[in-house]
Design a protein around this motif. Structure first.
Motif, PDB file in Angstrom:
ATOM      1  N   ASN A 185      64.364  53.611  31.355  1.00  0.00           N
ATOM      2  CA  ASN A 185      63.290  52.671  31.658  1.00  0.00           C
ATOM      3  C   ASN A 185      63.591  51.979  32.983  1.00  0.00           C
ATOM      4  O   ASN A 185      64.513  51.159  33.064  1.00  0.00           O
ATOM      5  CB  ASN A 185      63.171  51.635  30.531  1.00  0.00           C
ATOM      6  N   PRO A 186      62.831  52.272  34.051  1.00  0.00           N
ATOM      7  CA  PRO A 186      63.122  51.670  35.368  1.00  0.00           C
ATOM      8  C   PRO A 186      63.056  50.140  35.355  1.00  0.00           C
ATOM      9  O   PRO A 186      63.824  49.492  36.060  1.00  0.00           O
ATOM     10  CB  PRO A 186      62.018  52.261  36.260  1.00  0.00           C
ATOM     11  N   GLU A 187      62.160  49.572  34.552  1.00  0.00           N
ATOM     12  CA  GLU A 187      61.999  48.114  34.535  1.00  0.00           C
ATOM     13  C   GLU A 187      63.244  47.426  33.993  1.00  0.00           C
ATOM     14  O   GLU A 187      63.758  46.478  34.590  1.00  0.00           O
ATOM     15  CB  GLU A 187      60.775  47.732  33.706  1.00  0.00           C
ATOM     16  N   SER A 188      63.759  47.908  32.868  1.00  0.00           N
ATOM     17  CA  SER A 188      64.955  47.302  32.297  1.00  0.00           C
ATOM     18  C   SER A 188      66.204  47.713  33.058  1.00  0.00           C
ATOM     19  O   SER A 188      67.236  47.055  32.956  1.00  0.00           O
ATOM     20  CB  SER A 188      65.098  47.681  30.816  1.00  0.00           C
ATOM     21  N   SER A 189      66.124  48.794  33.817  1.00  0.00           N
ATOM     22  CA  SER A 189      67.263  49.197  34.654  1.00  0.00           C
ATOM     23  C   SER A 189      67.479  48.197  35.773  1.00  0.00           C
ATOM     24  O   SER A 189      68.614  47.827  36.084  1.00  0.00           O
ATOM     25  CB  SER A 189      67.008  50.598  35.219  1.00  0.00           C
ATOM     26  N   ILE A 190      66.381  47.728  36.380  1.00  0.00           N
ATOM     27  CA  ILE A 190      66.485  46.756  37.475  1.00  0.00           C
ATOM     28  C   ILE A 190      66.765  45.356  36.934  1.00  0.00           C
ATOM     29  O   ILE A 190      67.565  44.611  37.494  1.00  0.00           O
ATOM     30  CB  ILE A 190      65.178  46.758  38.300  1.00  0.00           C
ATOM     31  N   ASP A 191      66.091  45.011  35.850  1.00  0.00           N
ATOM     32  CA  ASP A 191      66.261  43.691  35.221  1.00  0.00           C
ATOM     33  C   ASP A 191      66.729  43.893  33.776  1.00  0.00           C
ATOM     34  O   ASP A 191      65.915  43.912  32.851  1.00  0.00           O
ATOM     35  CB  ASP A 191      64.947  42.900  35.234  1.00  0.00           C
ATOM     36  N   PRO A 192      68.049  44.059  33.550  1.00  0.00           N
ATOM     37  CA  PRO A 192      68.549  44.358  32.203  1.00  0.00           C
ATOM     38  C   PRO A 192      68.186  43.318  31.149  1.00  0.00           C
ATOM     39  O   PRO A 192      68.058  43.654  29.973  1.00  0.00           O
ATOM     40  CB  PRO A 192      70.072  44.409  32.410  1.00  0.00           C
ATOM     41  N   LEU A 193      67.987  42.077  31.583  1.00  0.00           N
ATOM     42  CA  LEU A 193      67.661  41.054  30.598  1.00  0.00           C
ATOM     43  C   LEU A 193      66.291  41.302  29.959  1.00  0.00           C
ATOM     44  O   LEU A 193      66.004  40.805  28.875  1.00  0.00           O
ATOM     45  CB  LEU A 193      67.691  39.671  31.242  1.00  0.00           C
ATOM     46  N   LYS A 194      65.450  42.113  30.634  1.00  0.00           N
ATOM     47  CA  LYS A 194      64.139  42.417  30.073  1.00  0.00           C
ATOM     48  C   LYS A 194      64.229  43.344  28.865  1.00  0.00           C
ATOM     49  O   LYS A 194      63.279  43.456  28.103  1.00  0.00           O
ATOM     50  CB  LYS A 194      63.240  43.041  31.146  1.00  0.00           C
ATOM     51  N   THR A 195      65.358  44.021  28.729  1.00  0.00           N
ATOM     52  CA  THR A 195      65.518  44.882  27.563  1.00  0.00           C
ATOM     53  C   THR A 195      65.894  44.092  26.325  1.00  0.00           C
ATOM     54  O   THR A 195      65.814  44.592  25.209  1.00  0.00           O
ATOM     55  CB  THR A 195      66.591  45.958  27.818  1.00  0.00           C
ATOM     56  N   LEU A 196      66.321  42.820  26.533  1.00  0.00           N
ATOM     57  CA  LEU A 196      66.688  41.989  25.390  1.00  0.00           C
ATOM     58  C   LEU A 196      65.442  41.443  24.703  1.00  0.00           C
ATOM     59  O   LEU A 196      64.528  40.936  25.352  1.00  0.00           O
ATOM     60  CB  LEU A 196      67.566  40.816  25.830  1.00  0.00           C
ATOM     61  N   SER A 197      65.434  41.549  23.406  1.00  0.00           N
ATOM     62  CA  SER A 197      64.356  40.994  22.606  1.00  0.00           C
ATOM     63  C   SER A 197      64.967  40.229  21.444  1.00  0.00           C
ATOM     64  O   SER A 197      66.073  40.542  20.997  1.00  0.00           O
ATOM     65  CB  SER A 197      63.455  42.113  22.081  1.00  0.00           C
ATOM     66  N   ILE A 198      64.256  39.201  20.965  1.00  0.00           N
ATOM     67  CA  ILE A 198      64.705  38.481  19.772  1.00  0.00           C
ATOM     68  C   ILE A 198      63.988  39.095  18.586  1.00  0.00           C
ATOM     69  O   ILE A 198      62.773  38.949  18.427  1.00  0.00           O
ATOM     70  CB  ILE A 198      64.440  36.971  19.893  1.00  0.00           C
ATOM     71  N   TYR A 199      64.750  39.808  17.782  1.00  0.00           N
ATOM     72  CA  TYR A 199      64.189  40.669  16.732  1.00  0.00           C
ATOM     73  C   TYR A 199      63.366  39.891  15.716  1.00  0.00           C
ATOM     74  O   TYR A 199      62.328  40.368  15.246  1.00  0.00           O
ATOM     75  CB  TYR A 199      65.329  41.420  16.041  1.00  0.00           C
ATOM     76  N   ASN A 200      63.819  38.688  15.339  1.00  0.00           N
ATOM     77  CA  ASN A 200      63.132  37.943  14.280  1.00  0.00           C
ATOM     78  C   ASN A 200      62.108  36.945  14.821  1.00  0.00           C
ATOM     79  O   ASN A 200      61.682  36.042  14.113  1.00  0.00           O
ATOM     80  CB  ASN A 200      64.138  37.220  13.384  1.00  0.00           C
ATOM     81  N   ALA A 201      61.710  37.111  16.092  1.00  0.00           N
ATOM     82  CA  ALA A 201      60.668  36.250  16.652  1.00  0.00           C
ATOM     83  C   ALA A 201      59.305  36.743  16.178  1.00  0.00           C
ATOM     84  O   ALA A 201      59.011  37.938  16.204  1.00  0.00           O
ATOM     85  CB  ALA A 201      60.731  36.267  18.174  1.00  0.00           C
ATOM     86  N   ILE A 202      58.461  35.810  15.748  1.00  0.00           N
ATOM     87  CA  ILE A 202      57.118  36.179  15.295  1.00  0.00           C
ATOM     88  C   ILE A 202      56.034  35.527  16.147  1.00  0.00           C
ATOM     89  O   ILE A 202      54.867  35.862  16.033  1.00  0.00           O
ATOM     90  CB  ILE A 202      56.898  35.801  13.815  1.00  0.00           C
ATOM     91  N   GLU A 203      56.446  34.604  17.020  1.00  0.00           N
ATOM     92  CA  GLU A 203      55.471  33.892  17.851  1.00  0.00           C
ATOM     93  C   GLU A 203      56.199  33.327  19.056  1.00  0.00           C
ATOM     94  O   GLU A 203      57.263  32.723  18.928  1.00  0.00           O
ATOM     95  CB  GLU A 203      54.834  32.765  17.022  1.00  0.00           C
ATOM     96  N   TRP A 204      55.635  33.549  20.241  1.00  0.00           N
ATOM     97  CA  TRP A 204      56.276  33.072  21.471  1.00  0.00           C
ATOM     98  C   TRP A 204      55.467  31.967  22.121  1.00  0.00           C
ATOM     99  O   TRP A 204      54.260  32.084  22.270  1.00  0.00           O
ATOM    100  CB  TRP A 204      56.428  34.218  22.476  1.00  0.00           C
ATOM    101  N   ASP A 205      56.149  30.891  22.510  1.00  0.00           N
ATOM    102  CA  ASP A 205      55.551  29.897  23.396  1.00  0.00           C
ATOM    103  C   ASP A 205      55.817  30.293  24.845  1.00  0.00           C
ATOM    104  O   ASP A 205      54.984  30.140  25.710  1.00  0.00           O
ATOM    105  CB  ASP A 205      56.130  28.508  23.121  1.00  0.00           C
ATOM    106  N   SER A 206      57.021  30.805  25.071  1.00  0.00           N
ATOM    107  CA  SER A 206      57.366  31.351  26.391  1.00  0.00           C
ATOM    108  C   SER A 206      58.568  32.263  26.233  1.00  0.00           C
ATOM    109  O   SER A 206      59.505  31.961  25.515  1.00  0.00           O
ATOM    110  CB  SER A 206      57.704  30.223  27.384  1.00  0.00           C
ATOM    111  N   TYR A 207      58.506  33.431  26.837  1.00  0.00           N
ATOM    112  CA  TYR A 207      59.647  34.338  26.920  1.00  0.00           C
ATOM    113  C   TYR A 207      59.285  35.525  27.805  1.00  0.00           C
ATOM    114  O   TYR A 207      59.739  35.657  28.926  1.00  0.00           O
ATOM    115  CB  TYR A 207      60.098  34.830  25.553  1.00  0.00           C
TER     116      TYR A 207
END
Length: 377
Positions: A99-121
């Motif tokens: 994935n080129p996007e997560s390759s350049i910005d590795p933090l974008k590959t991180l997700s919070i698995y038990n999140a069900i609603e985002w205010d910001s992320y």
């Protein structure tokens, strides 16, 4: 006659203990079901090994700081939290990734698995920085609602509440990328003023894990090559666990003091002179209503979907039984007083007072023992 009445009273207690035994038996079954769920959860999250780290193409040293926890809802098993995530890695800025996007910005590959609603992320881009010791660094804030697993409320109001935030890499299996917290453990913390209404914060635990799924999500050939099973996939994971315990002082004042007070009132009512029939009967009857309202109060602190009894339920069950027995004793004694002539009234008063003393001493003795047995189960 007095001996016969005592035997009746003891018979009611034997019946109550028998019903308590049936309830305890049901409690053991429910406890086994809960432990089975915990075992299944442990089989999903496995320990990250040194071999996993050696085999991985990329290593992200990941940290988390939790600023606030709020809006806890036991009914839906959710809570809100705010904080920051960061990751550091060696070598080039770009990681080896499909994935080129997560390759350049590795933090974008991180997700919070038990999140069900985002205010910001996801709408925020991570901040990149090259550290003086030549490490790549990225960070971003998060704010959202998260779901947690089953809580064992059998010891309520002394249960332990664990609120997890589980990080995972959605674009990478564990043979491609691992998430480590060892080097960032000292910086991974919670705010000093972190609190949750009605609870005391106990500890913060951060663990590097790997999460096992019984599906390859359509990548059968890749899964067979990586894990030897085309119906299996393993993702890197970090679990940040916030451990809370319910406030003892708050529980004692709001839950136990009212219950103990009404119980003392009802066990003292058999000492009332049987000639004062109105308060003698009205007092335990009124206590029954008070118990109902008190029980509704603490039930509001629990999920309505609970399929088992809590420690507090057993105490209230005992209070109901005692109140009912005292109410029946009051009815019997006052009816006896109405049908007794003046010559026998003094003897009836004496017998009623002696029986009331026996009830008072018996309840005050048995109640702590009963509570102790309930706690053990």
């Amino acid at each position: 006659m007095f001996k016969k009445n005592v035997e009746k009273f003891l018979a009611f207690f034997v019946l109550g203990l028998f019903l308590a035994f049936l309830a305890f038996n049901s409690l053991n079954i429910e406890r086994k079901n809960f432990e089975d769920k915990l075992t299944n959860s442990r089989s999903i999250h496995l320990e990250l090994t040194e071999q996993d780290i050696k085999n991985a193409l990329n290593v992200l040293n990941t940290g988390i700081y939790i600023d606030r926890v709020y809006d806890h809802d036991p009914e839906t098993k959710t809570f809100k939290a705010d904080g920051w995530l960061w990751a550091k890695w060696k070598g080039e800025r770009e990681l080896s990734s499909w994935n080129p996007e997560s390759s350049i910005d590795p933090l974008k590959t991180l997700s919070i698995y038990n999140a069900i609603e985002w205010d910001s992320y996801y709408e925020e881009d991570p901040v990149y920085y090259k550290t003086p010791n030549n490490l790549n660094y990225q960070s971003k804030g998060f704010s959202g609602r998260f779901i947690y697993g089953d809580v064992d409320y059998r010891k309520f109001p002394f249960e332990e509440l664990v609120l997890p935030i589980e990080l995972t890499a959605v674009d990478h299996w564990v043979d491609e990328l691992v998430l480590l917290n060892k080097s960032e453990l000292d910086n991974s913390k919670v705010d000093k003023k972190l609190e949750l209404q009605g609870y005391n914060f106990e500890k913060f635990i951060l663990e590097s894990k790997k999460r096992v799924f019984n599906s390859s999500f359509g990548l059968d050939a890749d899964a067979l090559a990586s894990f030897g099973d085309k119906q299996k996939s393993i993702y890197p994971s970090i679990i940040a666990s916030l451990h809370f315990s319910r406030s003892i002082s708050s529980s004692a004042w709001n839950l136990f003091v009212p219950l103990i007070t009404v119980l003392l009132v009802v066990v003292c009512s058999p000492l009332i002179d049987p000639r004062n029939h109105e308060p003698k009967i009205a007092l335990p009857a009124s206590v029954l209503l008070v118990l109902v309202f008190l029980q509704q109060g603490y039930k509001s602190l629990l999920p309505s979907s609970l399929s088992y009894l809590t420690f507090m339920d057993y105490l209230y069950g005992w209070a109901y039984l005692v109140t009912l027995l005292v109410f029946l004793e009051s009815l019997y004694t006052t009816n006896k007083a109405f049908n007794t002539n003046k010559l026998e009234m003094e003897n009836l008063i004496k017998v009623s007072r002696e029986r009331g003393q026996i009830i008072l001493v018996s309840i005050l003795t048995i109640t702590p023992l009963y509570a102790f047995i309930c706690w053990l189960f």
